[in-house]
Design an enzyme around this catalytic site. Sequence first.
Site, mmCIF file in Angstrom:
data_model
loop_
_atom_site.group_PDB
_atom_site.id
_atom_site.type_symbol
_atom_site.label_atom_id
_atom_site.label_comp_id
_atom_site.label_asym_id
_atom_site.label_seq_id
_atom_site.Cartn_x
_atom_site.Cartn_y
_atom_site.Cartn_z
ATOM 1 N N HIS A 155 -102.935 49.566 -144.742
ATOM 2 C CA HIS A 155 -103.194 48.174 -144.192
ATOM 3 C C HIS A 155 -104.608 48.224 -143.467
ATOM 4 O O HIS A 155 -105.040 47.190 -143.033
ATOM 5 C CB HIS A 155 -101.925 47.644 -143.138
ATOM 6 C CG HIS A 155 -100.880 47.412 -143.917
ATOM 7 N ND1 HIS A 155 -100.628 46.525 -145.099
ATOM 8 C CD2 HIS A 155 -99.640 48.039 -143.771
ATOM 9 C CE1 HIS A 155 -99.544 46.504 -145.331
ATOM 10 N NE2 HIS A 155 -98.747 47.487 -144.711
ATOM 11 N N ASP A 206 -90.579 52.778 -148.776
ATOM 12 C CA ASP A 206 -89.981 51.632 -148.078
ATOM 13 C C ASP A 206 -89.558 50.701 -149.438
ATOM 14 O O ASP A 206 -88.830 49.704 -149.028
ATOM 15 C CB ASP A 206 -90.888 51.020 -147.244
ATOM 16 C CG ASP A 206 -92.251 50.921 -147.516
ATOM 17 O OD1 ASP A 206 -92.684 51.059 -148.553
ATOM 18 O OD2 ASP A 206 -93.187 50.432 -146.554
#
Length: 340
Positions: A158, A282
């Site tokens: 990110h 995830d």
Amino acid sequence: MKAIFDERQWRHDPRHFMANGKVLPSPEQPARIARLIEGARAAGCEMQAPDDAGMGPLAAVHSPEYLSFLQTIYTRWQRIDGAGDEVIPNIHPANRTDSYPRSAVGQAGYHQADTACPIGEGTWEAAYWSAQVAITGADLLASGARAAYALSRPPGHHAFGDLAGGFCFLNNSGIAAKRLRARGLSPAILDVDVHHGNGTQGIFYDRDDVLTVSLHADPARFYPFFWGHAEERGTGRGLGYNLNLPLPRGTDDEGFLRALDTALARISAFGADVVVVALGLDAYEGDPFKGFAVTTPGFSRIGAAIAGLGLPTLFVQEGGYLCDELGHNLTAVLTGFEGA
């Protein structure tokens, strides 16, 4: 397979995370490291420390202004009367072309996209060595290794060239890809995290020498919201060199693997000779973010499918948060790859 990790990565210990207006403990806890080390060892990985390649590979991806901010902001923040223990922004510019303030508070708003990337006393040191871990993994591949696992924590996908966000400070996968490119290789970045790798996309969006492909939960209703949509294909020379495959919430093994086939076909069409996998775990059905429903055997199939490319592969750790199966899921990916 070699696994790379540095003990200084434990030093980043974020305390602040805000979700839906509520302040919560950060999911990106140092305890993730212990689970991931167990998973790597269970896969038969030989652990090693990284080399220190210095600031050059970081500066190949991130602006000197941003790197200076990361190195100094915690000390500057502590000089503010009544400041909190962590650097957390409370104001943001409307766009990246707005003026650059001298204030530590203003610069925090400029360089931190959200409240999920608090900067504490040990953040820079941990992020620096997390990047060096990925660089060492890239160097192993450039020297002839078939595969390597970089236990990069804090994660990186990110992080843009001058902007932290979503638990990420330095874009480890992007730094590794640029390192491989500098060695004369043609890298593709394959991001399998449940969240879109918006920072990675932003770094390479106008380039045609690194292919970026991301499978992730549809950002229409999932972080990072503003990036990761299917129509984002690149710009300028990079048009057609970015592929986003947003998938519905709750996507299971079969749905994920179908999309992965599309991603792998694009990597083959690019003619990549090395792959950097931004390895988010995830997507797991029991992960706290609950975006997808991939099972532990599904992760083994993901690893095997990636091995089907027949290319040297660097796995760079991204997400995957505290649950009992975190280490098992890493083992599944790595053994699935090695056994294919």
